[in-house]
Design an enzyme around this catalytic site. Structure first.
Site, mmCIF file in Angstrom:
data_model
loop_
_atom_site.group_PDB
_atom_site.id
_atom_site.type_symbol
_atom_site.label_atom_id
_atom_site.label_comp_id
_atom_site.label_asym_id
_atom_site.label_seq_id
_atom_site.Cartn_x
_atom_site.Cartn_y
_atom_site.Cartn_z
ATOM 1 N N GLY A 153 7.984 4.102 1.667
ATOM 2 C CA GLY A 153 8.535 5.262 2.349
ATOM 3 C C GLY A 153 10.031 5.348 2.191
ATOM 4 O O GLY A 153 10.646 4.640 1.386
ATOM 5 N N ASP A 181 9.470 15.665 10.623
ATOM 6 C CA ASP A 181 9.171 15.331 9.228
ATOM 7 C C ASP A 181 7.668 15.403 8.969
ATOM 8 O O ASP A 181 7.078 14.502 8.368
ATOM 9 C CB ASP A 181 9.707 13.935 8.891
ATOM 10 N N LYS A 195 4.734 -2.050 8.566
ATOM 11 C CA LYS A 195 5.817 -1.218 8.033
ATOM 12 C C LYS A 195 7.118 -2.012 8.126
ATOM 13 O O LYS A 195 7.661 -2.219 9.208
ATOM 14 C CB LYS A 195 5.931 0.087 8.822
ATOM 15 N N VAL A 203 0.806 -1.223 0.000
ATOM 16 C CA VAL A 203 0.000 0.000 0.000
ATOM 17 C C VAL A 203 0.835 1.267 0.000
ATOM 18 O O VAL A 203 0.291 2.369 -0.084
ATOM 19 C CB VAL A 203 -0.951 0.021 1.222
ATOM 20 N N GLY A 204 2.160 1.148 0.089
ATOM 21 C CA GLY A 204 2.963 2.364 0.071
ATOM 22 C C GLY A 204 4.431 2.085 0.268
ATOM 23 O O GLY A 204 4.832 1.027 0.762
ATOM 24 N N GLY A 226 11.521 1.928 3.802
ATOM 25 C CA GLY A 226 10.928 0.613 3.627
ATOM 26 C C GLY A 226 9.559 0.705 2.981
ATOM 27 O O GLY A 226 9.193 1.704 2.376
ATOM 28 N N VAL A 233 5.178 -0.503 3.171
ATOM 29 C CA VAL A 233 4.049 -0.761 4.045
ATOM 30 C C VAL A 233 3.097 -1.715 3.335
ATOM 31 O O VAL A 233 2.800 -1.549 2.143
ATOM 32 C CB VAL A 233 3.315 0.538 4.410
#
Length: 1006
Positions: free
Chosen positions: A706, A832, A726, A703-704, A709, A711
Site C-alpha cells: 500500500g 480514500d 499491515k 500479499v500486498g 507499507g 501487508v
C-alpha cells in the site's frame, strides 16, 4: 345386433387403450420418484436460501416446474439440468445428486456450498456440463469424475480445493473447457492434458503448481485460452505453444519461467488478443512482466497491428546496439499503442530517435531502471497524449529537451537518478496537469524556475541531490495541492524560508536538508498541521526553535541538527504525542531539557553538540541544571516559616492515621473507568510474535503493498488465527500519521462491513528501529481492485465477478459508509474509498479498510461541512476518486465519500478505472457513462454482465430484467458522482436504494 357389434368392439378398444395408458403413466411415476427424492434430499442440505429460490420446491407443483429444474422432452419427467447459480445458497451438496442419472448439466456457481464434492457425481454418465465455481468446496477433486465420460465442461474455479489433479481424469477426452483457477491445487500440470484434442480453454491460474509446462500441451491444436499464471512454474515455455492459430489468451505471468522470446513472435499467434488481460479480439495486449525472460525483444512486434499494451517490465531483456533496439523501430507501425513498459531490464546503449515516432495514442512510456545512455531524443512533443514519462535510474546525460514542456497531458514526469545537466526549463511550468515531478539525483544547476508555481495539481515535487542554487521561489509555497512531499535537499539553495511556507497546509513531508538556508525558522510552519516529516538540518538557520511547531500534531520526524539555533528547547514539544524521532544536535541550544513525551525516550532523540543543555532524563547523561540564587534565599525562608507548619500538620497526621488504618481494612469497590485507548482495547503483540507469524515477513507471505507499507499473511500462535499484518514503512512520508489515523478511527468504529482489527504492535524490531503494525482479520479473496483490474503480473480474478456478486459488494460498501457517516459518533469520513480499499472475505462479503487518511468529525462540524468550501483542509486521496470540491479547497465532508462511492460504483459496472487509458480530452468516467445513459448503456457496461450462461430466454424477460437493473445501478452511480455536493445522495439513502435494486433483481420484479 349388427349395429351393436362394432360399438362393442370400439368400447373394448378404448378400455384396452386406457389400461395401457395407465400402465405407462405408472411406470413413469415409478421411474421419476428417484429424481423427486434426490431433489428433496438436495433441498434438505440447504441451510440458507436468502433469495427464496427453493420456496417453489413443494408438493403443490410437479418438480419439473420447480425453479432451477429442467426436465427433458425425450424422457418425460426426468431431470436433465439443475441450474441454481448465484442464488446465495448455503449448505453441502447431497450425495443423492448421483441419483439424477439423466442430468446433463449442473450449474451451482456463485453460492456458498461447503464440504467435499460428493464422489457420487461420478454416477452421472450423461453429464456434459459441471460448474461448481465460486463456492467453498474443500478436499480434492473426486477421481470418480473420470466416469463422466461425456463431460465437455468442468469448471471448479475459486474453491479451496487441494491436492493434485487426479490422473484418472485423463479419460475425459471429450473435455473442451477445464477451469481450476484460484484453488490450492499442487503438483504438476499433467502431461496427459495434451491428449484432449477438443480442449479450447485451459485455466489453472493462481494455484501452487510447480515444475515445467509440459511439451505435450503443444498437441492442443484447438487451444484458444491458456492461463497458468501465478503458480510456481519454472523452465522454458514450449515453443509450440507460440504457434497455435486459435490462441487468443496466453497468460504465464507471475511464475519463474525463463528463456528468450521467440524472434517470430510478431508473425505467430495470429488471433492473439490477450497476454494477461481480457480485451476485444481485435486488440493485442502482451504482458510477460516479472519473469526471468532474457535475450532481445523480438524485432517484428510491429506486425501485430492491433498492439495496444506492451509490458515487458522486470525481466532480463537486453539491448546494446541498433539491432537490440530494432523492436522499437518496428513498434512505430502499431498505430493504437497506448502503453509501452520496458522498465527494470538490462536495456543499454543509445535510446533510438524512433521513440519519438511511436503512436500518437501512447499514454504511458516507461523505461526506468535500465542502463540506457545518451540524450533524451528531441521530438518528444509528437507523443502529445502522454500522461506518464518515466526514464528514471538510467545513465542519461544532456539537457531535458525543450519540447517536453509541450506535453500538455503529462501527469507524471520521472527523470530522477540519471546524469542530466543544464538548468531546469521554465517551460516545465506549462505542464499544468502534472501530479508528480521527479528530477532528483541528477546534475541540474541554476535556479528553481518560478513557473513551477503554475503546477496547481502537483502532489509530489522532488528536486533533491542536484546543484541548484538561488532562493526558493515564493510561488512554490502557493501550490495548494502539494500534499505528499517537497524535497529540495542536498542542493546549494540560499536565503530565508518565507512566511508563505505556512500556507502548505496539506504537505506531509518537507525536506530542505543540506542547503545554505539562513534566517529563522518561520513560526507559520505551525499551520502545516498534517506535516509528518520536517527535515531542515545542515543549513545556517539561526534564532530560536519556534514553539508553534507543537501545533503540528501529525509530526513524526523532526531534524533541525547542524544549524546555528540558540535558546531553550521548547517544552511544548512534549505535547507531540506521535513524534518518534527528534534531532537537535550540533546547535547552540541551552537550558533545561524537558522530560516528558519524546524526551522520555533517549533512543529517539539526539542532543549532541549543545553544550548549554542540562537536566533531562538520566539516560541523556547531561549535567544537572544549576540552582538560581533566588532559590537559595527561598530555601532559608522555608526553614524558618514552613517547618513549624509541617510539624503541626504531622500531629494531625497521627490522629488521622488510625482512621486511615481502620478504613483500609474495609473492601473497596473499584470505580476506575475502563481505558479507552486502542492499545487497551487491543493488547499489543511483540515484533517477535509477528515475525514468527509471517515467517520473518517473507516474500511468500507478502500479499500486498500500500501507500505506507506492506501487508503479510500470517498465523498468530494466540488462537492460531490467520491474520493480515499491515506493516508501516516508517521511512515513508506520512506513515506514522497514517498509523495514528487508523488507530483513532478503528477505536470508535464497529460494523460487519468494515475490516476487523485484531491487535496492534508498536515497538522496535530486532535492529532497534521503530516498528508499527496493525493486525487485521485476513481477507482470503483479496481486494476488489484485484478482481476488477488484475495487476500487470498478477491477473487475479480476471473478469470473474457476476452481476449479483457486484450488487452485493456495492451494497456492502454502501452499508459500511452509511454507518461511518450516520451511525458513528462522531462521524468518520474515509477520504480514500476505492477498489483497493474494499476487501473480500471467504464468502465474498465486502469490508472497507485502510483508514490511514480518515477524518473524524465533531458533531457540529459534520453538518456545516456539507456546504462549506472555504477551508484549506484539502486531502489528496487517490486521483480519480477525489471529489472535485477538494481540489478547489473544499473542506473534508461526507459528501466527498459519496462522490468516491459513485465513481467506484461506475467502475464496478464498466470495469474501467477513473483514469482509464480510453479517457482523453477532458473525458472522465462519469461523463463517459453519461454519454451512453440510458439508451446505449449496454455499450459501456462490462460485456460479461450481459451474458446469460446457457439461458434460454425466448420472451426476453431475463434481458429486460438485467437491463433495468443495470440502468438503476448506473443512475445511483451518476447521482453520487455529480460535481455538485448538494445534488448527491447521502449514504443512508444510497444503501436503501441499493437494497431495493438488489432485491428487485433477485425477485425478478424488474
Amino acid at each position: 345386433m349388427e349395429v351393436m357389434m362394432p360399438l362393442l368392439s370400439f368400447l373394448l378398444f378404448l378400455n384396452s387403450f386406457n389400461y395401457c395408458r395407465f400402465d405407462a403413466t405408472a411406470r413413469t411415476l415409478f421411474s421419476n420418484e428417484t429424481d423427486l427424492l434426490a431433489l428433496l434430499a438436495f433441498k434438505d442440505q440447504i441451510t440458507s436460501d436468502p433469495s427464496g429460490v427453493l420456496n417453489t420446491w413443494n408438493a403443490t407443483t410437479n418438480f419439473c416446474g420447480w425453479e432451477g429444474v429442467t426436465c427433458g422432452r425425450k424422457h418425460q419427467q426426468r431431470v436433465i439440468a439443475l441450474d441454481l447459480s448465484s442464488q446465495g445458497l448455503v449448505g453441502s451438496l447431497t450425495p443423492s445428486i448421483g441419483n439424477l442419472t439423466f442430468l446433463r448439466k449442473i450449474n451451482l456457481q456463485s453460492n456458498s456450498f461447503f464440504d467435499n464434492i460428493p464422489s457420487d457425481i461420478g454416477h452421472l454418465h450423461r453429464l456434459q456440463h459441471l460448474n461448481l465455481s465460486f463456492n467453498s468446496f474443500r478436499g480434492g477433486i473426486p477421481v470418480e469424475l473420470s466416469n463422466c465420460s461425456d463431460l465437455r465442461r468442468l469448471d471448479l474455479k475459486k474453491n479451496p480445493l487441494a491436492g493434485r489433479i487426479p490422473d484418472e481424469l485423463g479419460s475425459l477426452t471429450k473435455l473442451e473447457t477445464l477451469r481450476l483457477e484460484a484453488n490450492n491445487i499442487t503438483g504438476v500440470i499433467p502431461p496427459w492434458l495434451g491428449n484432449f484434442s477438443s480442449l479450447s480453454v485451459l485455466d489453472l491460474w493462481l494455484n501452487f503448481l510447480e515444475g515445467s509446462i509440459p511439451e505435450e500441451l503443444g498437441n492442443l491444436a484447438n487451444l484458444g485460452f491458456f492461463q497458468v499464471s501465478e503458480n510456481m512454474l519454472s523452465g522454458i515455455i514450449p515453443l509450440r505453444l507460440y504457434n497455435f492459430s486459435n490462441l487468443y489468451v496466453f497468460n504465464v505471468a507471475g511464475n519463474q519461467l525463463q528463456g528468450s522470446l521467440p524472434p517470430t513472435l510478431g508473425n505467430t499467434l495470429p488471433r492473439l488478443s490477450f497476454v494477461g488481460t481480457n480485451w476485444p479480439t481485435s486488440i493485442v495486449h502482451i504482458d510477460i512482466s516479472q519473469n526471468n525472460f532474457s535475450g532481445q525483444v523480438p524485432s517484428n512486434l510491429g506486425r501485430l497491428q492491433g498492439l495496444y499494451h506492451l509490458n515487458l517490465g522486470t525481466n532480463q531483456l537486453e539491448a546494446s546496439d541498433a539491432n537490440g533496439w530494432a523492436f522499437l523501430d518496428s513498434l512505430t507501425n502499431c498505430s493504437i499503442l497506448q502503453l509501452l513498459a520496458l522498465d527494470d531490464n538490462l536495456l543499454g546503449g543509445i535510446l533510438p530517435k524512433s521513440i519519438t515516432n511511436l503512436s500518437i495514442e501512447l499514454q504511458f512510456l516507461g523505461m526506468g531502471s535500465n542502463h540506457i545512455l545518451g540524450n533524451i531524443p528531441s521530438g518528444m512533443e509528437n507523443l502529445f497524449n502522454l500522461y506518464a514519462l518515466a526514464f528514471s535510474d538510467n545513465l542519461l546525460t544532456g539537457n531535458i529537451p525543450e519540447d517536453i514542456g509541450k506535453l500538455q497531458m503529462l501527469q507524471v514526469l520521472s527523470l530522477g537518478g540519471n546524469t542530466l545537466t543544464g538548468t531546469l526549463l521554465s517551460s516545465l511550468g506549462n505542464l499544468t496537469q502534472l501530479n508528480g515531478l521527479y528530477l532528483g539525483s541528477n546534475a541540474f544547476e541554476g535556479p528553481i524556475p518560478s513557473s513551477l508555481g503554475n503546477l496547481q495539481h502537483l502532489a509530489d515535487l522532488d528536486l533533491s541531490n542536484n546543484s541548484l542554487s538561488g532562493s526558493i521561489p515564493k510561488e512554490i509555497f502557493n501550490l495548494s495541492f502539494l500534499s505528499n512531499s517537497m524535497d529540495f535537499s542536498d542542493n546549494y539553495l540560499i536565503g530565508e524560508l518565507p512566511l508563505d511556507v505556512g500556507s502548505m497546509t496539506n504537505l506531509r513531508g518537507l525536506y530542505l536538508s543540506g542547503n545554505r538556508l539562513s534566517g529563522e525558522i518561520p513560526g507559520t510552519l505551525g499551520n502545516c498541521e498534517v506535516l509528518g516529516n520536517l527535515f531542515i538540518d545542515n543549513n545556517f538557520l539561526q534564532g530560536t526553535i519556534p514553539p508553534s511547531l507543537s501545533d503540528i500534531k501529525a509530526l513524526q520526524n523532526l531534524d533541525l541538527s547542524h544549524n546555528n539555533l540558540s535558546g531553550p528547547v521548547p517544552k511544548v514539544l512534549e505535547d507531540l504525542h506521535i513524534l518518534a524521532y527528534l534531532n537537535l544536535s550540533f546547535n547552540h541550544l541551552d537550558g533545561a531539557v524537558p522530560t516528558k513525551g519524546i524526551f522520555n525516550n533517549a533512543t529517539a532523540i539526539s542532543l549532541l553538540g549543545n553544550d548549554g543543555l542540562c537536566g533531562g532524563i538520566p539516560e541523556l547523561h547531561l549535567p544537572p541544571c544549576p540552582r538560581k540564587s533566588s532559590e537559595k534565599r527561598g530555601r532559608s525562608h522555608l526553614v524558618r516559616v514552613v517547618i513549624p507548619i509541617i510539624s503541626a500538620i504531622s500531629c494531625l497526621t497521627v490522629i488521622f492515621l488510625f482512621v486511615f488504618l481502620y478504613w483500609k481494612k474495609k473492601p473497596r469497590k473499584d470505580t476506575r473507568s475502563p481505558a479507552s485507548s486502542l492499545d487497551d482495547k487491543y493488547p499489543k503483540v511483540s515484533y517477535r510474535e509477528l515475525a514468527e507469524a509471517t515467517d520473518g515477513f517473507s516474500s511468500i507471505n507478502h500479499v500486498g503493498t500500500g501507500r505506507y507499507g506492506s501487508v503479510y499473511k500470517g498465523s498468530l500462535l494466540r488462537g492460531n488465527a490467520v491474520v493480515a499484518v499491515k506493516v508501516f514503512n516508517l521511512q515513508q512520508l506520512g506513515a506514522i500519521k497514517s498509523f495514528v489515523a487508523e488507530c483513532d478511527a478503528l477505536r470508535i468504529i464497529r460494523h460487519r462491513n468494515l475490516v476487523k482489527i485484531i491487535t496492534v504492535c508498536s515497538g522496535v524490531d530486532f535492529r532497534g528501529y521503530d516498528f508499527r503494525a496493525l493486525v487485521f482479520e485476513f481477507m482470503p479473496n483479496g481486494s476488489l481492485e484485484e478482481w476488477l483490474h488484475p495487476r500487470i503480473s498478477e491477473h487475479r480474478m480476471t473478469n470473474s465477478l457476476n452481476l449479483l456478486q457486484r450488487l452485493n459488494i456495492a451494497l456492502d460498501v454502501a452499508e459500511a459508509m452509511a454507518y461511518l457517516h450516520h451511525n458513528c459518533q462522531p462521524p468518520v469520513v474515509h477520504c480514500d474509498l476505492k477498489p483497493g480499499n474494499v476487501l473480500l472475505d471467504a464468502d465474498m462479503v465486502a469490508h472497507v479498510g485502510d483508514f490511514g487518511l480518515a477524518k473524524i468529525l465533531c458533531e457540529a462540524m459534520s453538518m456545516s461541512l456539507q456546504n462549506s468550501a472555504n477551508s484549506t483542509d484539502v486531502i489528496r486521496g487517490t486521483i480519480g476518486y477525489v471529489a472535485p470540491e477538494y481540489g478547489a479547497g473544499g473542506q473534508v465532508s461526507t459528501s466527498g465519500d459519496v462522490y468516491s462511492y459513485g465513481i467506484l460504483l461506475l467502475e464496478i459496472l464498466t470495469e474501467k478505472r477513473p483514469v482509464d487509458d480510453a479517457f482523453d480530452n477532458g473525458l472522465t468516467l462519469d461523463s463517459f457513462v453519461k454519454m451512453a445513459f440510458p439508451e446505449r448503456i449496454e455499450e459501456i457496461i462490462d460485456p460479461l454482465l450481459l451474458i446469460h450462461d446457457d439461458d434460454d430466454d425466448p420472451r426476453g424477460s431475463t434481458t429486460r430484467r438485467l437491463h433495468q437493473c443495470l440502468e438503476s445501478v448506473t443512475r445511483v452511480g451518476l447521482i453520487c458522482s455529480t460535481s455538485s455536493p448538494g445534488e448527491r445522495m447521502n449514504m443512508k439513502d444510497v444503501a436503501t436504494e441499493m437494497h431495493a435494486i438488489r432485491n428487485a433483481y433477485l425477485g425478478g420484479r424488474y
